[in-house]
Design an enzyme around this catalytic site. Structure first.
Site, short mmCIF file in Angstrom:
data_model
loop_
_atom_site.label_atom_id
_atom_site.label_comp_id
_atom_site.label_asym_id
_atom_site.label_seq_id
_atom_site.Cartn_x
_atom_site.Cartn_y
_atom_site.Cartn_z
N GLY A 1 5.68 -3.65 37.65
CA GLY A 1 5.85 -4.11 39.14
C GLY A 1 6.79 -3.11 39.84
N ARG B 1 18.12 -9.15 47.12
CA ARG B 1 18.61 -8.67 45.97
C ARG B 1 20.19 -8.12 45.79
NH1 ARG B 1 17.39 -4.50 43.37
NH2 ARG B 1 17.14 -5.65 41.45
N CYS C 1 24.55 -17.01 57.97
CA CYS C 1 25.71 -17.76 58.04
C CYS C 1 26.25 -18.10 56.74
CB CYS C 1 25.65 -19.04 58.95
SG CYS C 1 25.26 -18.51 60.60
N1 LLP Z 1 5.33 -9.12 33.84
C1 LLP Z 1 5.92 -10.31 33.71
C2 LLP Z 1 5.35 -11.48 32.70
C3 LLP Z 1 7.02 -10.67 34.63
O1 LLP Z 1 7.51 -11.75 34.60
C4 LLP Z 1 7.63 -9.56 35.45
C5 LLP Z 1 8.60 -9.62 36.30
C6 LLP Z 1 6.76 -8.18 35.31
C7 LLP Z 1 5.64 -8.04 34.73
C8 LLP Z 1 7.11 -7.29 36.31
O2 LLP Z 1 8.38 -6.56 35.99
P1 LLP Z 1 8.98 -5.17 36.53
O3 LLP Z 1 7.95 -4.16 36.07
O4 LLP Z 1 8.88 -5.37 38.07
O5 LLP Z 1 10.33 -5.06 35.97
N2 LLP Z 1 13.46 -10.56 41.48
C9 LLP Z 1 13.99 -9.46 40.29
C10 LLP Z 1 12.99 -9.28 39.39
C11 LLP Z 1 12.23 -10.30 38.81
C12 LLP Z 1 11.28 -9.77 37.61
C13 LLP Z 1 10.44 -11.11 37.11
N3 LLP Z 1 9.38 -10.70 36.23
C14 LLP Z 1 14.73 -8.19 41.04
O6 LLP Z 1 14.60 -8.13 42.29
O7 LLP Z 1 15.38 -7.45 40.53
#
Ligand code: LLP
Length: 416
Positions: free
Chosen positions: A272, A310, A340
């Site tokens: 992602g 974040r 706030c």
């Molecule tokens: N696959 C699964 C099963 C996941 O839970 C996630 C992310 C991804 C793929 C994708 O991960 P990436 O390649 O984006 O690292 N809100 C947080 C990140 C939460 C990630 C949750 N799961 C942030 O802003 O750092």
């Protein structure tokens, strides 16, 4: 490695000065570079080309229809976590056989729709969920396809909230239980157990934890002699938010490919952040400069934690650049929003050139988990999303209006 750079002292998105975009659209807004987005998708695709994986972009990072469609058009599948993401994925024409579905809390209704549409795989997170998938499939007279999400108990070096593959976390199934599931696969007559899945966390900048987890998974597969069709190694590849180096797609591929090369199963990836993180920025404007009694300087901007959570939630660092470059960073500011809460900040004690009201700032690397985690807190409309594509400025999501804030609310008659 992105297309936001200064030219003659003015920050550009690809070849367009962002100041021009600010002149045409009110701030704050998210701004994306199509070229950066595609470049990062192909960085992964090329790095792993020897094993030709299915790359399922993780929609939770950014589920704008245009971003997802651009990737799907380039051959990506999608990694979803809810009925809402499934709805959006189908809306943009993602072939269901390129959709994988994780989440510890899939509802019966969500499972029903996903089976009906024929998605490639449920990434199953518990035995009760597997029982539910089996019973829904049975009632639909269909066979659901599934992978068991393994919890390898590997701890990567990242924020605790985004660590998912250690045994105290809610995600995945331990090896012992997983073996039991495969041994008793005939109990789930309406589920074809076709793969295994593992995702140990997010923003992981080193290769070692991936290798450690993969080795455990492969050992498990070999020991238990489980015939699978695909191995999904999740997402988690990190990006460079600061000057600290992160492993590249090639670094990851170099160590991961030898582990799986020659195997009969297909590799699935779910990146992602790596794909979309550096392709987007948040553009905002300084409203006021305020100095406190201890001489602390606050730059109060028109975007807050509701727009980019974040920094507040993970203490995450996002570089901040003025749209018009200055000579030196000689002041320290807390860059704060209008919400706030004292936790409402985009940066603390950040060295920047002297700022004045009306200056515009770019909050970098905000393409992943930026807009997708935004909310209407403090009754603030969600922001516009704009994309620079082929030299054009395109609005890919309109800014919300006040009337959007009351959509769905009803004044009930019981009130006097
Ligand atoms: N696959 C699964 C099963 C996941 O839970 C996630 C992310 C991804 C793929 C994708 O991960 P990436 O390649 O984006 O690292 N809100 C947080 C990140 C939460 C990630 C949750 N799961 C942030 O802003 O750092």
């Amino acid at each position: 490695m992105h297309e936001f750079h200064y030219k003659d002292g003015v920050l550009q998105c690809e070849d367009i000065p962002i100041a021009k975009i600010v002149g045409e659209y009110p701030t704050p807004f998210y701004l994306y570079s199509y070229r950066t987005l595609m470049d990062h998708f192909f960085k992964i695709k090329d790095a792993f080309k020897d094993v030709n994986p299915l790359i399922c972009f993780s929609m939770k990072a950014n589920s704008n229809l245009n971003i997802c469609k651009a990737l799907v058009n380039a051959g990506a599948g999608l990694d979803i976590v809810s009925g809402g993401e499934l709805y959006k994925a189908l809306k943009i024409g993602c072939p269901p056989n390129r959709i994988v579905y994780a989440s510890v809390g899939k509802t019966e209704e969500e499972i029903k729709v996903a089976i009906g549409k024929g998605i490639l795989s449920f990434n199953v997170e518990s035995v009760p969920e597997l029982i539910m998938i089996n019973s829904v499939a049975k009632s639909l007279r269909k066979k659901a396809h599934a992978a068991i999400r393994l919890n390898p108990d590997v701890k990567p070096n990242t924020h605790d909230y985004i660590t998912t593959g250690t045994k105290e976390k809610k995600f995945g199934i331990d090896f012992k239980r997983a073996e039991d599931i495969f041994d008793n696969a005939n109990k789930y007559s309406h589920v074809a157990l076709k793969g295994v899945h593992v995702h140990i966390g997010s923003q992981i900048t080193e290769v070692a934890p991936f290798v450690a987890s993969l080795k455990k998974v492969m050992e498990f597969l070999e020991k238990s002699n489980i015939p699978i069709e695909w191995l999904n190694i999740g997402g988690g590849f990190g990006i460079e938010y600061t000057k600290e180096k992160a492993a590249t797609a090639n670094d990851f591929a170099k160590e991961i490919i030898p582990l799986i090369k020659g195997k009969t199963y297909k590799l699935i990836l779910e990146p992602g952040r790596f794909v979309v993180g550096s392709s987007g920025i948040l553009v905002c404007k300084v409203l006021y400069i305020k100095t406190s009694s201890n001489d602390k300087k606050f730059a109060i901007v028109n975007a807050g934690m509701n727009d980019l959570l974040r920094p507040s939630l993970y203490n995450a660092h996002h570089e901040i650049f003025p749209l018009v470059k200055r000579d030196a960073n000689n002041y320290k500011y807390d860059i704060v929003g209008p919400i706030c809460e004292s936790g409402d900040y985009l940066a603390l004690d950040r060295e920047l050139p002297e700022l004045v009201a009306g200056d515009h700032l770019a909050v970098m690397n905000a393409g992943a988990y930026g807009f997708s985690m935004s909310s209407n807190y403090n009754s603030r409309p969600k922001l516009a999303e704009i994309m620079v594509i082929n030299g054009e400025i395109r609005v890919i999501r309109l800014a919300e209006k006040y009337r959007d804030l009351i959509r769905g609310e009803k004044i009930i008659k019981d009130l006097k």
